[in-house]
Design an enzyme around this catalytic site. Structure first.
Site, PDB file in Angstrom:
ATOM      1  N   SER A 144       2.780  43.918  31.475  1.00 42.45           N
ATOM      2  CA  SER A 144       2.107  42.628  31.689  1.00 42.45           C
ATOM      3  C   SER A 144       3.036  41.529  31.183  1.00 42.45           C
ATOM      4  O   SER A 144       4.029  41.805  30.501  1.00 42.45           O
ATOM      5  CB  SER A 144       0.808  42.646  30.875  1.00 42.45           C
ATOM      6  OG  SER A 144       0.299  41.346  30.680  1.00 42.45           O
ATOM      7  N   TYR A 157      -4.543  43.840  23.616  1.00 42.00           N
ATOM      8  CA  TYR A 157      -3.882  43.906  24.932  1.00 42.00           C
ATOM      9  C   TYR A 157      -2.366  43.761  24.776  1.00 42.00           C
ATOM     10  O   TYR A 157      -1.588  44.521  25.365  1.00 42.00           O
ATOM     11  CB  TYR A 157      -4.464  42.808  25.825  1.00 42.00           C
ATOM     12  CG  TYR A 157      -4.077  42.937  27.288  1.00 42.00           C
ATOM     13  CD1 TYR A 157      -4.763  43.806  28.135  1.00 42.00           C
ATOM     14  CD2 TYR A 157      -3.043  42.182  27.824  1.00 42.00           C
ATOM     15  CE1 TYR A 157      -4.418  43.918  29.482  1.00 42.00           C
ATOM     16  CE2 TYR A 157      -2.690  42.289  29.161  1.00 42.00           C
ATOM     17  CZ  TYR A 157      -3.380  43.150  29.989  1.00 42.00           C
ATOM     18  OH  TYR A 157      -3.040  43.264  31.323  1.00 42.00           O
TER      19      TYR A 157
END
Ligand code: NDP
Length: 254
Positions: A144, A157
């Site tokens: 990401s 995350y």
């Protein structure tokens, strides 16, 4: 020489029943590979299977919760039973809990880490013997922008997606001897169910992404098809351990 021919190969894509996973599955299917999509939601999977079969692909869905080791092993065993082999694994399943670090519970932390990075470890480990038996192959892990940047609401995350990059490098060094290339893809901001929720929860996100991205727009799952095709095919046979942003320039813009 055809660098982009995957006929006879079999790809397993976790979370391939929607969003980025489906976009990547379509990219790999376009080169002729048979596709196994894995996830929990059968309804979403039915639509995804239709989309894959409409493009002429051999495709099946195997239900699996990839946070559980036994289900990762059963997923690979069923893929081999259905299609005879496994050559390509895309570790795409992922989730997010958006809270400030001081408010994140231990369970939420583990849920995000288990879903985003432990699952990739477990599925890679489960697939390894089959990919070795196939003479080598490809593992593609989804990172990401949060593999590179921090965000106040994304502690778990960010930890998981930073971990994906380092896990990719470690496995790339371990399995080069088996002719397995292990790479990570770092998507920019892509319009999916996950980011629909993010746009509800993070004020101003939609506009700030458009503004910062040199290409001036959010990505689509289709934007992820090309990188999946490249990293799944022999065009990338000397590419390993990398983390490639596919982000319309988000990560290189001032
Ligand atoms: P979606 O929510 O659309 O897709 C997530 C997928 O993961 C779903 O198909 C879901 O399937 C699957 N999944 C989640 N938990 C599990 C589980 N325990 N077992 C099996 N499957 C699971 O989001 P995206 O397509 O956006 O996300 C895909 C990946 O891309 C994630 O790793 C995400 O972190 C990453 N990413 C996304 C970005 C974006 O902008 N959208 C940017 C950067 C990275 P099911 O519902 O059937 O369980």
């Amino acid at each position: 020489m055809n660098l982009f021919d995957l006929k006879g190969k079999v790809a397993v894509i976790t979370g391939g029943n929607g969003g980025i996973g489906l976009g990547m599955a379509q990219g790999i299917a376009s080169l002729g590979a048979a596709i196994v999509i894995a996830g929990r939601n059968e309804e979403k999977a039915a639509d995804a299977l239709k989309a894959l079969r409409d493009m002429g692909a051999e495709a099946s869905f195997i239900a699996a919760d990839v946070t559980k080791k036994a289900e990762c092993q059963a997923l690979i065993a069923s893929a081999i039973q259905k299609h005879g082999r496994v050559d390509i694994l895309v570790n795409n399943a992922g989730t997010s809990v958006r809270k400030m670090p001081q408010d994140l519970s231990e369970d939420e932390w583990h849920h995000v880490l288990d879903t985003n990075v432990t699952s990739a470890f477990l599925c890679s480990q489960a697939a390894y013997p089959a990919v070795v038996k196939a003479g080598g192959g490809k593992m593609i892990n989804i990172g990401s922008m949060m593999s590179l940047f921090g965000a106040p609401y994304a502690t778990a995350y960010c930890a998981s997606k930073g971990g994906i990059v380092q896990m990719t490098r470690a496995m790339a060094t371990a399995w080069a001897k088996d002719n397995i290339q292990v790479n990570a893809v770092l998507p920019g901001w892509i319009d999916t169910d996950l980011t629909k929720r993010a746009r509800q929860q993070v004020q101003g996100l939609h506009d700030s992404v458009e503004k910062r991205t040199p290409h001036g727009r959010w990505g689509t799952p289709e934007d992820m098809a090309g990188i999946a095709a490249f990293l799944a095919s022999s065009a990338s046979d000397f590419v390993t351990g990398t983390a490639i942003p596919v982000d319309g320039g988000f990560s290189i813009a001032m």
